[in-house]
Design a protein around this motif. Structure first.
Motif, mmCIF file in Angstrom:
data_model
loop_
_atom_site.group_PDB
_atom_site.id
_atom_site.type_symbol
_atom_site.label_atom_id
_atom_site.label_comp_id
_atom_site.label_asym_id
_atom_site.label_seq_id
_atom_site.Cartn_x
_atom_site.Cartn_y
_atom_site.Cartn_z
ATOM 1 N N GLN A 29 0.084 8.711 -11.896
ATOM 2 C CA GLN A 29 1.448 8.929 -12.403
ATOM 3 C C GLN A 29 2.466 8.798 -11.276
ATOM 4 N N GLY A 30 2.121 9.292 -10.098
ATOM 5 C CA GLY A 30 3.020 9.151 -8.952
ATOM 6 C C GLY A 30 3.258 7.695 -8.598
ATOM 7 N N ALA A 31 2.213 6.876 -8.684
ATOM 8 C CA ALA A 31 2.374 5.444 -8.411
ATOM 9 C C ALA A 31 3.259 4.798 -9.468
ATOM 10 N N ARG A 32 3.109 5.211 -10.710
ATOM 11 C CA ARG A 32 3.951 4.676 -11.788
ATOM 12 C C ARG A 32 5.420 5.050 -11.572
ATOM 13 N N ASP A 33 5.650 6.269 -11.078
ATOM 14 C CA ASP A 33 7.009 6.798 -10.950
ATOM 15 C C ASP A 33 7.758 6.305 -9.716
ATOM 16 N N LEU A 34 7.076 5.629 -8.807
ATOM 17 C CA LEU A 34 7.733 5.180 -7.581
ATOM 18 C C LEU A 34 8.903 4.242 -7.869
ATOM 19 N N ASP A 35 9.961 4.419 -7.118
ATOM 20 C CA ASP A 35 11.090 3.488 -7.142
ATOM 21 C C ASP A 35 10.789 2.446 -6.071
ATOM 22 N N MET A 36 10.267 1.307 -6.491
ATOM 23 C CA MET A 36 9.801 0.313 -5.525
ATOM 24 C C MET A 36 10.945 -0.319 -4.744
ATOM 25 N N ASP A 37 12.152 -0.364 -5.309
ATOM 26 C CA ASP A 37 13.295 -0.855 -4.530
ATOM 27 C C ASP A 37 13.551 0.076 -3.356
ATOM 28 N N ASP A 38 13.434 1.384 -3.594
ATOM 29 C CA ASP A 38 13.609 2.354 -2.516
ATOM 30 C C ASP A 38 12.481 2.233 -1.491
ATOM 31 N N MET B 171 0.857 -1.183 0.000
ATOM 32 C CA MET B 171 0.000 0.000 0.000
ATOM 33 C C MET B 171 0.896 1.238 0.000
ATOM 34 N N VAL B 172 0.746 2.066 -1.031
ATOM 35 C CA VAL B 172 1.584 3.254 -1.164
ATOM 36 C C VAL B 172 0.785 4.547 -0.989
ATOM 37 N N TYR B 173 -0.546 4.412 -0.874
ATOM 38 C CA TYR B 173 -1.391 5.598 -0.701
ATOM 39 C C TYR B 173 -2.708 5.167 -0.086
ATOM 40 N N SER B 174 -3.183 5.942 0.858
ATOM 41 C CA SER B 174 -4.505 5.726 1.434
ATOM 42 C C SER B 174 -4.987 7.042 2.003
ATOM 43 N N GLN B 175 -6.106 7.528 1.446
ATOM 44 C CA GLN B 175 -6.628 8.800 1.935
ATOM 45 C C GLN B 175 -8.110 8.897 1.604
ATOM 46 N N ARG C 120 10.756 -0.475 -0.734
ATOM 47 C CA ARG C 120 11.007 -1.687 0.062
ATOM 48 C C ARG C 120 12.149 -1.477 1.053
ATOM 49 N N ARG C 121 13.191 -0.733 0.642
ATOM 50 C CA ARG C 121 14.317 -0.444 1.537
ATOM 51 C C ARG C 121 13.839 0.386 2.732
ATOM 52 N N GLN C 122 13.008 1.389 2.478
ATOM 53 C CA GLN C 122 12.494 2.230 3.557
ATOM 54 C C GLN C 122 11.626 1.425 4.520
ATOM 55 N N ILE C 123 10.829 0.530 3.991
ATOM 56 C CA ILE C 123 9.998 -0.324 4.844
ATOM 57 C C ILE C 123 10.872 -1.215 5.705
ATOM 58 N N ALA C 124 11.895 -1.812 5.112
ATOM 59 C CA ALA C 124 12.802 -2.690 5.857
ATOM 60 C C ALA C 124 13.514 -1.915 6.965
ATOM 61 N N GLU C 125 13.945 -0.703 6.679
ATOM 62 C CA GLU C 125 14.602 0.129 7.698
ATOM 63 C C GLU C 125 13.657 0.430 8.848
ATOM 64 N N ARG C 126 12.429 0.794 8.501
ATOM 65 C CA ARG C 126 11.451 1.135 9.525
ATOM 66 C C ARG C 126 11.135 -0.080 10.410
ATOM 67 N N GLU C 127 11.028 -1.232 9.779
ATOM 68 C CA GLU C 127 10.698 -2.447 10.535
ATOM 69 C C GLU C 127 11.859 -2.933 11.391
ATOM 70 N N SER C 128 13.094 -2.564 11.020
ATOM 71 C CA SER C 128 14.251 -3.032 11.781
ATOM 72 C C SER C 128 14.537 -2.167 13.002
ATOM 73 N N GLN C 129 13.894 -1.004 13.096
ATOM 74 C CA GLN C 129 14.131 -0.125 14.228
ATOM 75 C C GLN C 129 13.292 -0.575 15.419
ATOM 76 N N PRO C 130 13.875 -0.492 16.617
ATOM 77 C CA PRO C 130 13.122 -0.898 17.810
ATOM 78 C C PRO C 130 11.932 0.025 18.056
#
Length: 124
Positions: free
Chosen positions: A101-110, A83-87, A112-122
């Protein structure tokens, strides 16, 4: 492509596939929902590479509850199962096009990296 009416049973498969999925949570009694419906339908006809679904919050109360839908219409965008948007709120056609267009332009590797970082933080 016409919009697909989603239920609790087919929702996970719909949003967890590769690509972009837009989901409109709505109800028949909701004026803004009815006003947004033609805009959403036109977008589904113009963007045949994207899947468009609708969830009737009256018929699918459990699904609406799982996503904590408290205001309708609520628009969600999923890309590659994330989920990349909910409003809440009906969008005019130009803003819906910007969102697509914003959904098309997303860098999904980035993403996923941000999600992994957030989940790894205590937890705080």
């Amino acid at each position: 492509m016409a919009t697909k009416h989603l239920t609790l049973s087919d929702f996970p498969e719909f949003v967890n596939s590769d690509g972009i999925a837009l989901v409109d949570f709505w109800a028949a009694w909701c004026g803004p929902c009815r006003a947004f419906a033609p805009t959403f339908e036109r977008a589904s006809e113009q963007h045949t590479d994207i899947v468009f679904g609708k969830v009737d919050t009256e018929a699918e109360q459990q699904l609406a509850a799982e996503f904590r839908i408290t205001s309708i219409p609520t628009l969600m965008v999923f890309r590659d199962g994330i989920m990349v948007y909910s409003q809440p709120g009906a969008l005019p056609a130009p803003q819906l096009e910007q969102l697509i267009q914003g959904a098309r332009d997303l860098d999904m590797d980035d993403v996923r990296r941000q999600i992994a970082e957030r989940e790894s933080q205590p937890a705080a």
